[in-house]
Scaffold this motif. Structure first.
Motif, short mmCIF file in Angstrom:
data_model
loop_
_atom_site.label_atom_id
_atom_site.label_comp_id
_atom_site.label_asym_id
_atom_site.label_seq_id
_atom_site.Cartn_x
_atom_site.Cartn_y
_atom_site.Cartn_z
N UNK A 228 0.28 -1.58 -14.65
CA UNK A 228 -1.03 -0.02 -14.96
C UNK A 228 -1.64 -0.18 -13.55
N UNK A 229 -0.18 0.40 -12.11
CA UNK A 229 -0.39 0.12 -10.88
C UNK A 229 -0.33 2.44 -10.57
N UNK A 230 -0.11 2.95 -12.04
CA UNK A 230 -0.29 4.45 -11.56
C UNK A 230 -1.32 5.03 -12.18
N UNK A 231 -1.83 6.36 -11.29
CA UNK A 231 -3.11 6.75 -12.25
C UNK A 231 -2.58 7.73 -12.47
N UNK B 72 0.70 -1.48 0.20
CA UNK B 72 -0.25 0.05 -0.39
C UNK B 72 1.11 1.40 0.28
N UNK B 73 0.35 2.57 -0.99
CA UNK B 73 1.25 3.03 -1.01
C UNK B 73 0.42 4.58 -1.88
N UNK C 265 -1.01 6.53 -7.59
CA UNK C 265 -0.79 5.32 -7.10
C UNK C 265 -2.14 4.94 -7.74
N UNK C 266 -2.36 3.54 -8.73
CA UNK C 266 -3.67 3.62 -8.75
C UNK C 266 -4.52 3.22 -7.70
#
Length: 276
Positions: free
Chosen positions: A122-125, A103-104, A243-244
């Motif tokens: 696909x872990x970034x927004x 979690x971050x 992060x997403x």
């Protein structure tokens, strides 16, 4: 061995030299304007000072430790009720943790390649943004007793030289610099982040290390820095991203906006970073 430091920002933080001046300027601007950095950009109205609260977890490259710690302190003052927690380590280690589900809220990497590990998963927004650049320097024992003046000097017999592991950005940059100079170097050890490499010199367990100029500056009189022209061929861009699965996206956006703001850039450049 990877050295990962997770810490909560202390209320009393000592910042020296130019970094202190930049930090004071940032604090003064924040208190006098009454508006957060996050309210300046489109789509971030939810990051207004009265709405930003709670814990923000930032995964950041080890070379950002001093400057981000200072910015975290200022962020907590600007947004009462917030708490910034950092995990400083090698960028590759942090990326692996994020893609494994750690979690971050924010990831700040020391290279686009390492950030790509997270974006590809696909872990970034949204798209990452480059916020600073960094350049290598040779860290020697205080006073440079071995009279190191060039990168090629590190290849001499009898010198104990430390490099970052090739899997982390500072190690990749060092290899680019060596290739640019047509040099080969076998270090006494490869370290998993830039702070670990620098510590070897600070403890006099090595005669020199190839690290970032920001780390040499942060070390003060514990080491002496030596510039070398090949470093211009190995400048690292530092991207930052929301992060997403950020548990506190609103506060995370406000922190990123602070990092990218003119005031945040003053703190970073005072630490030795270059603007993008």
């Amino acid at each position: 061995m990877t050295r990962s430091v997770t810490r909560r920002i202390r209320r009393t933080l000592r910042v020296t030299g130019a970094g202190a001046a930049a930090l004071l300027a940032l604090s003064a601007c924040s208190s006098s304007s009454g508006s957060g950095a996050g309210s300046d950009s489109a789509g971030s109205s939810s990051s207004s000072p009265e709405k930003v609260s709670g814990q923000v977890t930032v995964f950041a490259a080890a070379s950002l430790k001093e400057s981000f710690t200072a910015l975290g302190e200022t962020f907590e003052k600007q947004y009462p009720g917030t708490e910034v927690t950092f995990n400083f380590a090698g960028s590759d280690t942090l990326a692996a943790s994020i893609t494994s589900g750690a979690p971050a809220d924010v990831f700040a990497s020391a290279s686009p390649k390492t950030m790509a590990t997270v974006t590809d998963a696909k872990a970034t927004a949204g798209d990452p943004a480059t916020f600073v650049r960094n350049q290598l320097q040779i860290a020697t024992l205080p006073g440079n007793p071995d009279r190191i003046s060039a990168l090629k000097d590190l290849t001499g017999s009898g010198l104990k030289v430390v490099l970052c592991d090739r899997s982390v950005p500072c190690g990749t940059a060092a290899q680019k610099a060596l290739e640019a100079g047509g040099l080969e170097l076998t270090p006494v050890s490869y370290e998993q982040d830039v702070k670990a490499a620098l510590t070897k010199v600070e403890l006099k367990e090595a005669d020199a290390a190839v690290v970032y100029r920001t780390d040499v500056k942060a070390a003060g009189d514990k080491v002496t820095g030596v510039d070398f022209p090949e470093s211009a061929k190995a400048v690292n861009d530092y991207p930052i991203a929301l992060l997403q699965e950020a548990p506190n996206a609103g506060a995370a956006k406000a922190f990123i906006d602070m990092v990218k703001s003119p005031e945040g850039q003053r703190v970073l450049t005072a630490a030795g970073f270059r603007t993008p």
